[in-house]
Design a protein around this motif. Sequence first.
Motif, mmCIF file in Angstrom:
data_model
loop_
_atom_site.group_PDB
_atom_site.id
_atom_site.type_symbol
_atom_site.label_atom_id
_atom_site.label_comp_id
_atom_site.label_asym_id
_atom_site.label_seq_id
_atom_site.Cartn_x
_atom_site.Cartn_y
_atom_site.Cartn_z
ATOM 1 N N VAL A 1 42.161 50.881 34.369
ATOM 2 C CA VAL A 1 43.342 50.015 34.870
ATOM 3 C C VAL A 1 43.796 49.905 36.320
ATOM 4 C CG1 VAL A 1 45.855 50.321 34.455
ATOM 5 C CG2 VAL A 1 44.278 50.771 32.668
ATOM 6 N N PRO A 2 43.504 51.135 37.143
ATOM 7 C CA PRO A 2 43.937 50.852 38.601
ATOM 8 C C PRO A 2 42.982 49.617 39.106
ATOM 9 C CG PRO A 2 43.886 53.154 38.227
ATOM 10 C CD PRO A 2 43.319 52.430 37.154
ATOM 11 N N PHE A 3 41.727 49.659 38.989
ATOM 12 C CA PHE A 3 40.612 48.540 39.233
ATOM 13 C C PHE A 3 41.124 47.121 38.910
ATOM 14 C CE2 PHE A 3 38.320 52.302 40.059
ATOM 15 C CZ PHE A 3 37.612 52.250 41.029
ATOM 16 N N GLU A 4 41.487 46.996 37.451
ATOM 17 C CA GLU A 4 41.792 45.885 36.986
ATOM 18 C C GLU A 4 43.076 45.196 37.867
ATOM 19 O OE1 GLU A 4 41.052 43.672 34.203
ATOM 20 O OE2 GLU A 4 38.880 44.619 34.631
ATOM 21 N N LEU A 5 44.201 46.248 37.918
ATOM 22 C CA LEU A 5 45.295 45.600 38.424
ATOM 23 C C LEU A 5 45.081 45.138 39.886
ATOM 24 C CD1 LEU A 5 48.388 45.601 38.662
ATOM 25 C CD2 LEU A 5 48.385 47.870 39.586
ATOM 26 N N VAL A 6 44.023 45.627 40.579
ATOM 27 C CA VAL A 6 43.873 45.169 42.137
ATOM 28 C C VAL A 6 43.379 43.937 41.924
ATOM 29 C CG1 VAL A 6 42.638 45.694 44.017
ATOM 30 C CG2 VAL A 6 43.853 47.617 43.024
ATOM 31 N N LYS A 7 42.406 43.999 40.927
ATOM 32 C CA LYS A 7 41.301 42.542 40.813
ATOM 33 C C LYS A 7 42.278 41.403 40.468
ATOM 34 C CE LYS A 7 39.111 42.163 36.765
ATOM 35 N NZ LYS A 7 39.567 41.062 36.315
#
Length: 286
Positions: free
Chosen positions: A127-133
Amino acid sequence: MSVASQKKSLPFGYQFLAGAIAGISEICTFYPLDVVKTRMQLERGQSPSLVASFRNIVAQEGFGRLYKGLVPPLLLEAPKRATKCQWSRLLEPPLMPIKYSGQSTMTLGLSTLTGCSAGATESFVVVPFELVKIRLQDKATTFKGPIEVIKHILKTEGALGLYNGGYFGTIFQVKAYLPKPDSPQSRLMNDFVAGTFGGLVGTAMNTPFDVVKSRIQGAGKVPGVVPKYGWTYPSLALIAREEGLRALYKGFVPKVLRLAPGGGVLLVVVEVTLGFFRKALGPPYI
């Protein structure tokens, strides 16, 4: 066949490395489709077609924009593949005690359970990586890179702001219906077909939730303003009411074009890499 002569599974490190190589290969090949998918999902009302979206991005922002936000998913591949590999090892017989699974071989149920367990655990990492992406993929973004996005979210929304089973089961079932492979080439073809169908079914099942995720993660938090999209199911109903049910499948075409063949490519690269490791290590792995 004696126990000593039985073929052993590769150590976890090799399985993890094979998964990471496959995942990075898939991302680098199909990432532009993910950018287009996110753009289409963030659009309110009528969104451009797949071809029009590609053309608009390249014409207005340059070809390099199709790879904006690539760093977070690349960094994500290592922990993501580690999670999948570990759950596969834990739930696949004979590592999973028979008294719990009741099975001595992999079944559809165990395969689906593996996928669901891996997905649920993986979400805490993803989730954190997806949010930044997604913040980087947004057309209106002013962020120059992932570090800038993370700093902004931590400053304005806090640490929790980063946290704003069909695939595996389908692969198992499709493989059961395919002709038994009689050569390395036919085995790779079966992997590609099964992975493609798995990607297709998984995309059809999760696209509405992916649309909601993109809307929630794409909107920055404004002090004193209640976010339009908050919780999953109310957001699903809101999008369907305001934009129609078809809006829940925005970005389906680029997503399925990525994940269907991408799932096939993933399995093929994994098997080829594992085969290379087995040959390099020799008996009892080959």
